[in-house]
Each structure stands twice: as C-alpha cells, then as structure tokens.
Enzyme design. Structure first.
Site, PDB file in Angstrom:
ATOM      1  N   HIS A   3      16.787 -19.688  -3.821  1.00  0.00           N
ATOM      2  CA  HIS A   3      16.537 -19.534  -5.023  1.00  0.00           C
ATOM      3  C   HIS A   3      17.259 -20.765  -5.872  1.00  0.00           C
ATOM      4  CE1 HIS A   3      20.355 -17.726  -4.989  1.00  0.00           C
ATOM      5  NE2 HIS A   3      20.526 -17.964  -6.026  1.00  0.00           N
TER       6      HIS A   3
ATOM      7  N   CYS B 296      26.109 -13.351 -12.533  1.00  0.00           N
ATOM      8  CA  CYS B 296      26.364 -14.401 -13.400  1.00  0.00           C
ATOM      9  C   CYS B 296      26.752 -14.249 -14.712  1.00  0.00           C
ATOM     10  CB  CYS B 296      25.199 -15.642 -13.259  1.00  0.00           C
ATOM     11  SG  CYS B 296      25.031 -16.117 -11.538  1.00  0.00           S
TER      12      CYS B 296
ATOM     13  N   ASP C 192      21.699 -18.921 -16.878  1.00  0.00           N
ATOM     14  CA  ASP C 192      20.602 -18.784 -15.925  1.00  0.00           C
ATOM     15  C   ASP C 192      19.287 -18.301 -16.359  1.00  0.00           C
ATOM     16  OD1 ASP C 192      22.884 -19.729 -14.604  1.00  0.00           O
ATOM     17  OD2 ASP C 192      22.919 -18.143 -12.958  1.00  0.00           O
TER      18      ASP C 192
ATOM     19  N   ASP D 142      21.675 -22.263 -12.402  1.00  0.00           N
ATOM     20  CA  ASP D 142      22.105 -22.077 -11.101  1.00  0.00           C
ATOM     21  C   ASP D 142      21.421 -23.355 -10.198  1.00  0.00           C
ATOM     22  OD1 ASP D 142      23.653 -20.174  -9.500  1.00  0.00           O
ATOM     23  OD2 ASP D 142      22.021 -19.242  -8.750  1.00  0.00           O
TER      24      ASP D 142
ATOM     25  N   HIS E 142      21.715 -23.840   1.039  1.00  0.00           N
ATOM     26  CA  HIS E 142      22.929 -23.281   0.433  1.00  0.00           C
ATOM     27  C   HIS E 142      23.426 -21.942   1.236  1.00  0.00           C
ATOM     28  CE1 HIS E 142      25.586 -21.478  -2.720  1.00  0.00           C
ATOM     29  NE2 HIS E 142      25.818 -22.897  -2.812  1.00  0.00           N
TER      30      HIS E 142
ATOM     31  N   HIS F 156      21.395 -24.793  -6.669  1.00  0.00           N
ATOM     32  CA  HIS F 156      21.776 -25.029  -5.168  1.00  0.00           C
ATOM     33  C   HIS F 156      21.351 -26.012  -4.315  1.00  0.00           C
ATOM     34  CE1 HIS F 156      23.746 -21.122  -6.123  1.00  0.00           C
ATOM     35  NE2 HIS F 156      22.531 -20.570  -6.247  1.00  0.00           N
TER      36      HIS F 156
ATOM     37  N   LYS G 147      25.797 -25.260 -11.714  1.00  0.00           N
ATOM     38  CA  LYS G 147      26.872 -24.331 -11.018  1.00  0.00           C
ATOM     39  C   LYS G 147      26.352 -24.438 -10.001  1.00  0.00           C
ATOM     40  CE  LYS G 147      25.655 -20.366 -13.233  1.00  0.00           C
ATOM     41  NZ  LYS G 147      25.320 -19.463 -11.760  1.00  0.00           N
TER      42      LYS G 147
HETATM   43  C1  VGL Z   1      22.582 -15.078  -9.812  1.00  0.00           C
HETATM   44  C2  VGL Z   1      22.620 -14.419  -7.666  1.00  0.00           C
HETATM   45  C3  VGL Z   1      22.507 -15.495  -7.229  1.00  0.00           C
HETATM   46  C4  VGL Z   1      22.708 -14.964 -11.431  1.00  0.00           C
HETATM   47  C5  VGL Z   1      22.739 -16.294  -9.322  1.00  0.00           C
HETATM   48  O1  VGL Z   1      22.161 -15.913 -12.061  1.00  0.00           O
HETATM   49  O2  VGL Z   1      23.042 -13.873 -11.655  1.00  0.00           O
HETATM   50  N1  VGL Z   1      22.583 -14.052  -9.103  1.00  0.00           N
HETATM   51  N2  VGL Z   1      22.484 -16.502  -8.075  1.00  0.00           N
HETATM   52 ZN    ZN Z   2      22.378 -18.350  -7.031  1.00  0.00          ZN
END
Ligand code: VGL
Ligand code: ZN
Length: 240
Positions: A115, A185, A42, A80, A86, A82, A140
């Site tokens: 995000h 993550c 990510d 990430d 979401h 979404h 994901k």
């Molecule tokens: C993440 C919070 C929400 C991450 C992703 O990449 O750690 N954290 N979505």
């Molecule tokens: Zn996320």
C-alpha cells in the site's frame, strides 16, 4: 391537587430542562485558536474504497474533515509513503500473509498488503479533500526497513519525522487528530503527540478503524490512559 394534565406538563418541563442543551442540539464548545492544529492522517486512495488496504467506511471521514478544517488556521496532513518492497508488506516476507505479524529488530510488526507506494496513485491524498490552507504534508514510512504509523516518530521509537519541532516552532499547543486509521496511524500519532507534550484531541467521527484482532478497543484504551481527549466533530465550533 394536580390533575393529570398538570402533572404531565410538569414532567415534560423537567425532562426538557434536564436534556437541554447538550442533547437537544450539539454544544460546539471547543474553539480552535492559532495555537491549535488539525492533523489529517493518511486520507489516501489506498485506504479508501477500492484501495489495497481499504478501511471500512473510510470515505465517510472526508466530508467531516472538510467541515471541521474550516475552524483551523493550521492544518498538517500526512501521507504514508513506502518504498517498493517495504518491510511492512507481507509480500516482502516469504510465506507470510497480510495481517500476520513478525518480529523485527524494533518490535512486533503487523504485515499489510502492499500500500501507499511512493509516487503511485494509491499513495495520493484523496481528491475529495478540500483544505486549501493546509500548510505542510509530512511523509512517513519511507525508510525501507522501518514502518511509521506515527506522524511524529518512526516505529524504531527514535527516528523523528520533525513534526514535533515544526509544531513547537509554530507555537502550537493543541493538536486535533482525524483520518485513517483510528487504531493505527491516528492512535500512534495521538500517543506520540501526548509524549511530545501537546494537548491532544481525537475527533472520533472524523476517523475510521481497521480493527484487526481487537486493535480498535485497545487503541481507545491506550489513548484514554495517555490523556487523549475523545471528541466528536460536533464539539468543534465551525462558523458557517
Ligand atoms: C496505516 C497500516 C499500515 C494507517 C498505515 O494509516 O493507519 N495502517 N500503514
Ligand atoms: Zn503503511
């Protein structure tokens, strides 16, 4: 009788000998081979400065990741990804604010600012990543009602992303995890990689955390208990 100068000289030698080599120069003792893969988690604009869920010092992981990636013939990145609205977004729950939690059918869910919405600039991988050999990007979190911190399993604990099968099909035995965020993550990916039977290393200085209500310390404790190895980028042998 030893004079003062001889004693100092003897002490100096002992002190040096006990320090060398680990503290004098980094011992890059881990050599990734073709059964090793780097998972870059990510590294997306939303998690970088100016992003909607910016991780403190998040941009500092990029040069570290670019450097260690040179030691890997297998690199997988995650994104990430979404849907608008979401379930993990606070904005999807009336009266809720980011960083509060709610109970969902699969368990507790931290709520985040919007995000990494599919197709937006915030969801793009950092343009400063330089890993041309990366062979796969796993997206994901694309099911509207289920989050997915882990690159292996969605937050329902049963829906697979396919990554374990991919890595096993490629004969990968060891995974090295780097990216954002350490306590979400990265940690969930490392824990699921252990559950899937991989040897797992998290490269601490190639990650940064969010640290919401003690989440960073808890993540490291959970990872240690699961047998995840905590290393530094200097532990990895990268040829010049
Ligand atoms: C993440 C919070 C929400 C991450 C992703 O990449 O750690 N954290 N979505
Ligand atoms: Zn996320």
């Amino acid at each position: 009788m030893l004079d003062r100068r001889q004693i100092l000289a003897a002490l100096g030698t002992t002190a040096l000998a006990s320090l060398a080599p680990s503290a004098l120069f980094a011992a890059a003792t881990i050599k990734p081979d073709n059964t090793s893969a780097l998972l870059v988690i990510d590294v997306q604009n939303c998690f970088l400065p100016g992003g909607s869920l910016a991780v403190k010092e998040g941009e500092q992981v990029v040069p570290v990741i670019n450097r260690i990636a040179k030691a890997f013939s297998n690199v997988v990145m995650t994104q990430d990804w979404h849907t608008p609205g979401h379930v993990s977004f606070a904005s999807a729950h009336s009266g809720k604010k980011p960083f509060e939690t709610i109970d969902l059918p699969y368990g507790k869910q931290v709520l985040w600012p919007d995000h990494c919405v599919q197709g937006t600039d915030g969801a793009s991988l950092s343009k400063d990543l330089s890993i041309p050999q990366a062979e796969l990007i796993i997206r994901k979190g694309f099911h509207k009602d289920v989050d997915s911190y882990s690159a292996f399993l969605e937050a329902d604990g049963k829906t697979s992303t396919g990554l374990a099968g991919y890595l096993k099909g490629r004969k990968i035995k060891r995974v090295f995890v780097a990216g954002l965020a350490t306590d979400f993550c990265v940690a969930w990916t490392a824990l699921d990689a252990r559950k899937a039977g991989f040897e797992v290393y998290v490269v601490e200085d190639a990650c940064r955390g969010i640290d919401n209500q003690g989440s960073l310390a808890k993540a490291w404790a959970d990872m240690a208990k699961a047998g995840v190895k905590r290393i530094q980028s200097a532990d990895i042998a990268v040829s010049a």
